[in-house]
Design a protein around this motif. Sequence first.
Motif, PDB file in Angstrom:
ATOM      1  N   LEU A 109       0.834  -1.210   0.000  1.00  0.00           N
ATOM      2  CA  LEU A 109       0.000   0.000   0.000  1.00  0.00           C
ATOM      3  C   LEU A 109       0.866   1.256   0.000  1.00  0.00           C
ATOM      4  O   LEU A 109       0.587   2.222  -0.713  1.00  0.00           O
ATOM      5  CB  LEU A 109      -0.901   0.033   1.240  1.00  0.00           C
ATOM      6  N   ALA A 112       2.599   2.201  -3.423  1.00  0.00           N
ATOM      7  CA  ALA A 112       1.768   2.444  -4.612  1.00  0.00           C
ATOM      8  C   ALA A 112       2.097   3.828  -5.162  1.00  0.00           C
ATOM      9  O   ALA A 112       2.477   4.733  -4.423  1.00  0.00           O
ATOM     10  CB  ALA A 112       0.291   2.342  -4.247  1.00  0.00           C
ATOM     11  N   SER A 114       0.217   6.179  -6.413  1.00  0.00           N
ATOM     12  CA  SER A 114      -0.694   7.300  -6.166  1.00  0.00           C
ATOM     13  C   SER A 114      -0.620   7.766  -4.713  1.00  0.00           C
ATOM     14  O   SER A 114      -0.101   7.069  -3.844  1.00  0.00           O
ATOM     15  CB  SER A 114      -2.134   6.912  -6.522  1.00  0.00           C
ATOM     16  N   SER A 117      -4.214   4.912  -1.584  1.00  0.00           N
ATOM     17  CA  SER A 117      -4.359   3.544  -2.087  1.00  0.00           C
ATOM     18  C   SER A 117      -5.067   2.673  -1.056  1.00  0.00           C
ATOM     19  O   SER A 117      -5.068   2.977   0.136  1.00  0.00           O
ATOM     20  CB  SER A 117      -2.993   2.956  -2.441  1.00  0.00           C
ATOM     21  N   TYR A 118      -5.655   1.600  -1.557  1.00  0.00           N
ATOM     22  CA  TYR A 118      -6.329   0.617  -0.706  1.00  0.00           C
ATOM     23  C   TYR A 118      -6.446  -0.676  -1.487  1.00  0.00           C
ATOM     24  O   TYR A 118      -6.196  -0.710  -2.699  1.00  0.00           O
ATOM     25  CB  TYR A 118      -7.706   1.118  -0.256  1.00  0.00           C
ATOM     26  N   CYS A 126      -5.721   1.577   4.444  1.00  0.00           N
ATOM     27  CA  CYS A 126      -5.513   2.429   3.286  1.00  0.00           C
ATOM     28  C   CYS A 126      -4.375   3.406   3.568  1.00  0.00           C
ATOM     29  O   CYS A 126      -3.949   3.563   4.701  1.00  0.00           O
ATOM     30  CB  CYS A 126      -6.786   3.189   2.922  1.00  0.00           C
ATOM     31  N   ALA A 158      -8.237   7.255  -5.239  1.00  0.00           N
ATOM     32  CA  ALA A 158      -7.282   6.288  -4.689  1.00  0.00           C
ATOM     33  C   ALA A 158      -7.109   5.087  -5.607  1.00  0.00           C
ATOM     34  O   ALA A 158      -8.053   4.666  -6.277  1.00  0.00           O
ATOM     35  CB  ALA A 158      -7.758   5.827  -3.313  1.00  0.00           C
ATOM     36  N   SER A 159      -5.912   4.554  -5.636  1.00  0.00           N
ATOM     37  CA  SER A 159      -5.608   3.346  -6.407  1.00  0.00           C
ATOM     38  C   SER A 159      -6.113   2.120  -5.679  1.00  0.00           C
ATOM     39  O   SER A 159      -5.925   1.999  -4.475  1.00  0.00           O
ATOM     40  CB  SER A 159      -4.097   3.195  -6.593  1.00  0.00           C
ATOM     41  N   GLN A 160      -6.712   1.196  -6.434  1.00  0.00           N
ATOM     42  CA  GLN A 160      -7.133  -0.090  -5.883  1.00  0.00           C
ATOM     43  C   GLN A 160      -6.047  -1.109  -6.183  1.00  0.00           C
ATOM     44  O   GLN A 160      -5.663  -1.290  -7.325  1.00  0.00           O
ATOM     45  CB  GLN A 160      -8.421  -0.564  -6.540  1.00  0.00           C
ATOM     46  N   LEU A 161      -5.574  -1.776  -5.153  1.00  0.00           N
ATOM     47  CA  LEU A 161      -4.558  -2.809  -5.310  1.00  0.00           C
ATOM     48  C   LEU A 161      -5.174  -4.169  -4.998  1.00  0.00           C
ATOM     49  O   LEU A 161      -6.142  -4.253  -4.250  1.00  0.00           O
ATOM     50  CB  LEU A 161      -3.391  -2.553  -4.353  1.00  0.00           C
TER      51      LEU A 161
END
Length: 193
Positions: A109, A112, A114, A117-118, A126, A158-161
């Motif tokens: 996280l 990442a 961005s 992120s989460y 997150c 937010a970016s999804q990982l």
Amino acid sequence: MQTPSLSLKVPAFTAVILAGGRSSRMGQDKALLQINGQSLLEHMQQRVSQAGASQIIISRNQPGFIADITPEQGPLGGILSVLAHCTEPKLLIVPIDIPLISVASLQQLLTASSAASYFAEHPLPCVLPNNAALKQRIISQLHTGQRSIKALLHGLSASQLSAENTQLINTNTPAQWQHCMQQLTLGVQDGQA
């Protein structure tokens, strides 16, 4: 115990552990549950420390911790309450009740690309940017009655990982806690924890 990956460059961050809930479904204070001879709160502090936290702040409505400025606002209220105490540009927000989360996942996280992120389908844990815009966004959401972490993350683009869902087992009830402890025992036996 896992140790931080030496090859992974983790930026400076403040870890915020959210432990301010009422634990009504658990029937007892989740932060005090025992895992491997320590409280769940100590366990989560150890996890974020191993991930490289330069500062650890605990949002908890108990003496000696940072209590919610505005009660009954859920995780957003806890985050808003600790912002004035956070010194690093990145915030790792971790709920108290995901004891199986790995250090590697927390570092994923944090690294990442961005600002926020989460993990997909799991708004917590997150990473959030520690800035005035975050504070204003949370205040605005709470003012309109919107207490959703998902809405906050969406507003921050937010970016999804992706992550292993077993690491994100949430423990809100005694049955969930027992399941989590079984997973932990299996992980220890298999050399994975």
